[in-house]
Design a protein around this motif. Structure first.
Motif, mmCIF file in Angstrom:
data_model
loop_
_atom_site.group_PDB
_atom_site.id
_atom_site.type_symbol
_atom_site.label_atom_id
_atom_site.label_comp_id
_atom_site.label_asym_id
_atom_site.label_seq_id
_atom_site.Cartn_x
_atom_site.Cartn_y
_atom_site.Cartn_z
ATOM 1 N N ILE A 151 24.576 27.563 32.813
ATOM 2 C CA ILE A 151 25.778 27.703 34.455
ATOM 3 C C ILE A 151 27.047 27.227 33.688
ATOM 4 O O ILE A 151 28.333 27.741 34.464
ATOM 5 C CB ILE A 151 25.189 26.193 35.279
ATOM 6 N N TRP A 152 27.005 26.256 32.774
ATOM 7 C CA TRP A 152 28.401 25.688 32.927
ATOM 8 C C TRP A 152 29.674 26.891 31.939
ATOM 9 O O TRP A 152 30.944 27.104 32.250
ATOM 10 C CB TRP A 152 28.644 24.375 31.152
ATOM 11 N N ILE A 153 28.993 27.346 30.665
ATOM 12 C CA ILE A 153 29.581 28.391 30.284
ATOM 13 C C ILE A 153 30.055 29.729 30.770
ATOM 14 O O ILE A 153 31.175 30.401 30.584
ATOM 15 C CB ILE A 153 28.340 29.391 28.937
ATOM 16 N N VAL A 154 28.840 29.933 31.658
ATOM 17 C CA VAL A 154 28.940 31.527 32.798
ATOM 18 C C VAL A 154 30.406 31.749 33.623
ATOM 19 O O VAL A 154 30.664 32.295 33.813
ATOM 20 C CB VAL A 154 27.917 31.726 33.061
ATOM 21 N N GLY A 155 30.139 29.634 33.666
ATOM 22 C CA GLY A 155 30.872 29.573 35.213
ATOM 23 C C GLY A 155 32.122 29.203 35.050
ATOM 24 O O GLY A 155 33.259 30.160 35.252
ATOM 25 N N VAL A 156 32.884 28.459 33.519
ATOM 26 C CA VAL A 156 33.849 28.189 33.130
ATOM 27 C C VAL A 156 34.242 29.830 32.024
ATOM 28 O O VAL A 156 35.919 30.343 32.661
ATOM 29 C CB VAL A 156 33.892 27.514 31.920
ATOM 30 N N THR A 157 33.675 30.648 31.976
ATOM 31 C CA THR A 157 33.947 32.232 31.784
ATOM 32 C C THR A 157 34.228 33.540 32.613
ATOM 33 O O THR A 157 35.217 33.249 32.823
ATOM 34 C CB THR A 157 33.011 32.986 30.851
ATOM 35 N N ASN A 158 33.787 32.893 33.924
ATOM 36 C CA ASN A 158 34.070 33.807 34.840
ATOM 37 C C ASN A 158 34.836 32.927 35.608
ATOM 38 O O ASN A 158 36.245 33.634 35.910
ATOM 39 C CB ASN A 158 33.178 34.171 35.783
ATOM 40 N N ALA A 159 35.427 31.655 35.821
ATOM 41 C CA ALA A 159 36.399 31.441 36.049
ATOM 42 C C ALA A 159 38.197 31.760 35.881
ATOM 43 O O ALA A 159 39.515 31.595 36.233
ATOM 44 C CB ALA A 159 36.207 30.003 36.567
ATOM 45 N N VAL A 160 37.670 31.301 35.051
ATOM 46 C CA VAL A 160 39.118 32.017 33.388
ATOM 47 C C VAL A 160 39.798 33.389 34.072
ATOM 48 O O VAL A 160 40.642 34.280 34.265
ATOM 49 C CB VAL A 160 39.114 31.499 32.459
ATOM 50 N N ASN A 161 38.547 34.916 33.599
ATOM 51 C CA ASN A 161 38.540 35.850 34.015
ATOM 52 C C ASN A 161 38.761 35.893 35.676
ATOM 53 O O ASN A 161 39.367 36.637 36.088
ATOM 54 C CB ASN A 161 37.745 36.560 34.142
ATOM 55 N N LEU A 162 38.899 35.261 36.547
ATOM 56 C CA LEU A 162 39.022 35.321 38.232
ATOM 57 C C LEU A 162 40.288 34.803 38.764
ATOM 58 O O LEU A 162 41.266 35.322 38.956
ATOM 59 C CB LEU A 162 38.308 34.323 38.735
ATOM 60 N N ILE A 163 41.157 34.036 37.335
ATOM 61 C CA ILE A 163 42.480 33.951 37.620
ATOM 62 C C ILE A 163 43.371 35.052 37.211
ATOM 63 O O ILE A 163 44.782 34.195 37.171
ATOM 64 C CB ILE A 163 42.724 32.022 37.763
ATOM 65 N N ASP A 164 42.545 36.099 36.994
ATOM 66 C CA ASP A 164 43.721 36.718 35.778
ATOM 67 C C ASP A 164 43.878 37.392 36.701
ATOM 68 O O ASP A 164 43.677 38.892 36.612
ATOM 69 C CB ASP A 164 42.418 37.721 34.312
ATOM 70 N N GLY A 165 45.158 37.031 37.206
ATOM 71 C CA GLY A 165 45.623 38.419 38.286
ATOM 72 C C GLY A 165 46.983 38.171 38.439
ATOM 73 O O GLY A 165 47.808 39.162 39.349
ATOM 74 N N LEU A 166 47.586 37.842 37.787
ATOM 75 C CA LEU A 166 49.456 37.872 37.686
ATOM 76 C C LEU A 166 50.108 38.110 36.289
ATOM 77 O O LEU A 166 49.147 37.309 35.613
ATOM 78 C CB LEU A 166 50.317 36.784 38.587
ATOM 79 N N ASP A 167 50.833 38.308 35.476
ATOM 80 C CA ASP A 167 51.312 38.673 34.278
ATOM 81 C C ASP A 167 51.602 37.295 33.641
ATOM 82 O O ASP A 167 52.738 35.917 34.496
ATOM 83 C CB ASP A 167 52.634 39.185 33.891
#
Length: 369
Positions: A151-167
């Protein structure tokens, strides 16, 4: 030469090599992305960049991280698992940046990469005891460590992906998180962890000049998923295993910004009866822009918040005068960010966005996740 000085020299060299390789290979990756069609084409609804922009820049970060790791890190069984998992993550990201995979396909790949790391010994074994009245500072969780780690690995992986919204946002925040945990690893004498984080930080620093607004290339899911995965697994290697307070608080604080944003997004979408993976415009960076901040201003604010949280993590592992100085610096950053946001909202640089937000209309924005 003293062992401490040797370690610091290796850390600096690891950062430098990763920076040079990442910076040098980004133009090559950009050309490759254009040839294979890994392009982010703007539309009139979810983007603010005006020209088609190559994705897949995370491949350059990966090259810098990988080569620096192979040169400076002892390749233990755990490191092998992290590197194999990183290859799976990067391969998935490359394909996704070209053809846009379904979210469940990416989730399966993330779980596979996490299982590979777990099979190689990257497992959470202890957690801080939430019972403050207990004599035991830590809880040994036994076989529960496997699902918790997944859960930790998948959660953090997606967390970084989700903030990738601005340059430059996800790359910069990941660099700050890497440096935070690097400093803590040095303070608690974890040289292997420190060198891995140095390689990752260097990869980010070499790429970010191309990624700042206006971005010449996006890191895409190739980069965002890679950064989240490596941060998650490396934090387990050192922080979660040995130290009582550090085990829980340091990784949480270092990654607090993406973790909070992701948790808030999931809760928000569930309360609205939506799939948690449904894209929307409720992320922190969207809200800052809706209140009149420009892209650069919003990114600067979130960098500052991430640095403030990182300093708090470092404070936990220090004592004496250094702790006092770090606390004062933390407070200064907090005051500066608060004043900056207040002044910007009062006199917005992006009045159209602020007016749209006041009327409940979402302005044109970069692709959301």
């Amino acid at each position: 030469m003293f062992p401490e000085m040797q370690l610091w020299l290796k850390v600096l060299l690891a950062i430098a090599v990763a920076v040079i390789i990442s910076f040098g290979t980004t133009p090559i990756v950009k050309t490759f992305a254009q040839k294979v069609g890994a392009m982010d084409v703007p539309d009139q609804v979810r983007h603010i960049h005006k020209q088609p922009t190559p994705r897949m820049g995370g491949l350059a970060i990966f090259f810098g991280f990988l080569i620096s790791t192979l040169l400076f890190v002892d390749i233990s069984r755990e490191v092998q698992g992290i590197l194999i998992g990183a290859v799976i993550i990067v391969a998935t990201g490359v394909v996704d940046d070209i053809v846009c995979l379904k979210y469940y396909v990416k989730l399966i790949a993330q779980m596979l990469a996490a299982v590979v790391a777990i099979a190689h010994g990257v497992v959470i074994q202890v957690l801080s005891n939430p019972n403050v009245f207990s004599a035991n500072e830590t809880l040994f969780i036994g076989y529960l460590g496997i699902p918790v780690t997944l859960i930790w690995i998948v959660g953090v992986t997606n967390a970084v992906n989700l903030i990738d919204g601005l340059d430059g946002l996800a790359c910069g925040v990941s660099a700050i998180s890497s440096v935070t945990m690097l400093v803590v690893a040095l303070l608690v004498s974890e040289p292997g962890v420190a060198l891995l984080l140095a390689a990752l930080a260097g990869g980010c620093l070499g790429f970010i000049p191309y990624n700042l607004n206006p971005a010449k290339i996006f890191m895409g899911d190739t980069g965002a998923l890679l950064l989240g995965y490596v941060l998650a697994t490396v934090s387990i290697m050192g922080m979660f295993k040995v130290y009582a307070v550090v085990t829980f608080l340091v990784p949480i604080l270092a990654l607090a910004l993406p973790l909070f944003d992701t948790l808030y997004a999931v809760i928000r979408r569930l309360l609205h009866g939506q799939n948690p993976m449904t894209p929307d415009r409720g992320h922190l960076h969207h809200r800052l822009i809706d209140h009149g901040l420009s892209q650069k201003q919003a990114v600067a604010v979130l960098y500052s918040l991430s640095a403030m949280l990182g300093l708090t993590a470092v404070v936990i592992c220090t004592n004496g005068k250094l702790r006092l100085l770090l606390i004062l610096l933390d407070l200064l950053i907090a005051v500066a960010v608060g004043l900056f946001i207040y002044r910007t909202i009062e006199h917005p640089e992006n009045p159209a966005a602020a007016q749209s937000a006041a009327q409940g209309e979402p302005p044109q924005q970069e692709e959301t996740k």
